[in-house]
Design a protein around this motif. Structure first.
Motif, short mmCIF file in Angstrom:
data_model
loop_
_atom_site.label_atom_id
_atom_site.label_comp_id
_atom_site.label_asym_id
_atom_site.label_seq_id
_atom_site.Cartn_x
_atom_site.Cartn_y
_atom_site.Cartn_z
N MET A 180 0.83 -1.20 0.00
CA MET A 180 0.00 0.00 0.00
C MET A 180 0.87 1.26 0.00
N PHE A 181 1.96 1.24 0.76
CA PHE A 181 2.86 2.38 0.82
C PHE A 181 3.48 2.67 -0.55
N PHE A 182 3.99 1.65 -1.20
CA PHE A 182 4.58 1.85 -2.53
C PHE A 182 3.54 2.35 -3.53
N GLY A 183 2.38 1.70 -3.54
CA GLY A 183 1.35 2.07 -4.51
C GLY A 183 0.83 3.47 -4.31
N TYR A 184 0.55 3.85 -3.06
CA TYR A 184 0.00 5.18 -2.80
C TYR A 184 1.03 6.27 -3.10
N THR A 185 2.28 6.03 -2.74
CA THR A 185 3.31 7.03 -3.01
C THR A 185 3.49 7.22 -4.51
N ARG A 186 3.44 6.13 -5.27
CA ARG A 186 3.53 6.25 -6.72
C ARG A 186 2.36 7.03 -7.29
N ARG A 187 1.17 6.82 -6.73
CA ARG A 187 0.02 7.57 -7.21
C ARG A 187 0.17 9.06 -6.92
N ILE A 188 0.70 9.39 -5.75
CA ILE A 188 0.96 10.80 -5.44
C ILE A 188 1.93 11.39 -6.45
N ALA A 189 2.98 10.64 -6.77
CA ALA A 189 3.97 11.13 -7.73
C ALA A 189 3.34 11.33 -9.11
N ARG A 190 2.49 10.38 -9.53
CA ARG A 190 1.82 10.54 -10.83
C ARG A 190 0.94 11.78 -10.83
N ASP A 191 0.19 11.99 -9.75
CA ASP A 191 -0.66 13.16 -9.67
C ASP A 191 0.17 14.45 -9.68
#
Length: 421
Positions: A180-191
């Motif tokens: 969850m940490f990796f996925g959410y952080t990547r989504r923040i970076a994409r946004d």
């Protein structure tokens, strides 16, 4: 040396997808090298107490070497392991768990770092949260859980059941949390990347709009200069061309016409200027249009300099349109105000050919230089026109409701832009 000193400056990493992946590589290296550091103090004791000391050292060396290799690879790649490397990483963790009963004494399998295999497997699970393939992650977690079951074998008494269950749940919980940490952080970076791209596009459009606003009147004057005309008309156009040339040069230098930075002064801030001199100065440049300027009621009115600059450009654009298209015999410019501090209304009316004032059909002059710029400066604009009946443009210092009906003798078509931001 400079590049090495900057390698661990995580706080200076860009908040982009590439920056996030590089931060993940630091996280992976920290977890894996930290696990090796925990394994080191117990290696001598583990080898001494192992029933197969050589086998124990081989397993320990394989785990330490793999942890260092993973750390180095992720730091060089600046992102977590790829699918193939993650599969190999999981495979080694499972193999170490399966071989654990052969190289460890039964009493060392719980609660000591001489039994490094469960701790090493946990570090693999934590860092595998960054693997892109969900299937690889799920299968790897299942394989490690099965390998841990083989590691326990049949030598665990009933009194250790709670510890066994707790350890298996530790694998599952840490796997889910890190994923969850990796996925959410990547989504923040994409946004964040998408927001930056959007901001850059909006900035490009705004700069394009500003260029259109600054260049429009000058281009119109140059076009008129290329047309046939008498010497007097061309002399007046040359004067206007010089004014627009100075404005365009100021824009290209990044400074306002008055010498300040473009866009630096907000409306209502900074110096003010007289409204009547601004309007009269523009009218004098278009003396050939037979302008009847009635400005006495606005004597003493002062407006912000940025607002005055926008109004001067807009009025110049309107009169250029009259000269180029309206074929008017007379232009009336009327300024109305109740006093120096009161609201004011500037009306520009020509008796030319008129047009159908549909906003979607407006050119750059009306859409951006007149309506757009004046609205951005807090002024209300209304354009009323009809084919064959001339055009009236009204500029107000504050928005007022537009009339729903038109009086007799007035143009019946209206495009209103009274909702100043």
């Amino acid at each position: 040396m400079r590049s090495l000193s900057g390698l661990w400056r995580v706080a200076e990493l860009p908040t982009t997808r590439a920056g996030v992946e590089r931060a993940f590589s630091y996280f992976t290296a920290g977890v894996r090298l930290g696990t090796v550091a925990q394994m080191v103090p117990a290696v001598q004791l583990g080898a001494a107490r192992s029933p197969h000391d050589v086998g124990y050292l081989v397993c320990w060396g394989a785990a330490a070497l793999a942890a260092v290799a993973v750390s180095a690879v992720t730091l060089v790649r600046r992102r977590p392991l790829g699918t193939t490397a993650a599969v190999l990483d999981f495979a080694l963790a499972c193999a170490l768990l399966v071989l654990g009963p052969l190289v460890l004494a039964p009493w060392d399998r719980f609660g000591t770092w001489t039994a490094f295999q469960p701790g090493y497997a946990l570090s693999v699970i934590i860092t595998a949260g960054g693997v892109r393939g969900t299937a690889v992650w799920v299968l790897g977690l299942c394989a490690v859980s099965v390998g841990y079951g083989a590691y326990l074998g049949g030598d665990v008494g009933s009194e250790m059941n709670s510890t066994v269950v707790g350890n298996i749940l530790t694998y599952v919980v840490y796997a889910l949390v890190t994923r969850m940490f990796f996925g959410y952080t990547r989504r923040i970076a994409r946004d964040a990347d998408a927001s930056r791209a959007r901001a850059a596009e909006l900035a490009r459009r705004e700069e394009e709009r500003r260029a259109q606003v600054m260049m429009h009147n000058g281009v119109a004057v140059m076009r008129l200069l290329t047309e046939q005309g008498d010497a007097v008309s061309r002399a007046r156009l040359v004067v206007q061309a010089e004014v627009e040339l100075r404005r365009m040069r100021s824009y290209l230098r990044g400074t306002a016409a008055g010498g300040g930075e473009t866009g630096a002064a907000a409306d209502g801030e900074g110096p003010s200027t007289g409204l009547v001199p601004v309007v009269r100065r523009v009218c004098e440049r278009f003396a050939d249009l037979n302008i009847d300027a009635s400005l006495d009621l606005g004597a003493g009115l002062r407006i912000p300099a940025a607002q005055a600059e926008a109004l001067e450009r807009a009025l110049g654009s309107l009169l250029l349109n009259v000269r180029a298209h309206a074929r008017a015999c007379e232009v009336v410019v009327h300024l109305d105000a109740a006093g120096p501090e009161a609201a004011w209304t500037l009306t520009v009316h020509d008796d030319g050919v008129g047009f159908d004032p549909v906003p979607a059909t407006f050119g750059v002059g009306l859409r951006e230089v007149v309506v757009g710029e004046l609205r951005r400066r807090g002024l209300a604009v209304a354009i009323a026109s009809a084919v064959g009946e001339g055009t009236t443009v009204t500029v107000r210092s504050r928005p007022v409701p537009e009339a729903r009906t038109t009086g007799p003798g007035r143009p019946t078509a209206r495009a209103a832009f009274a909702d100043a931001p």
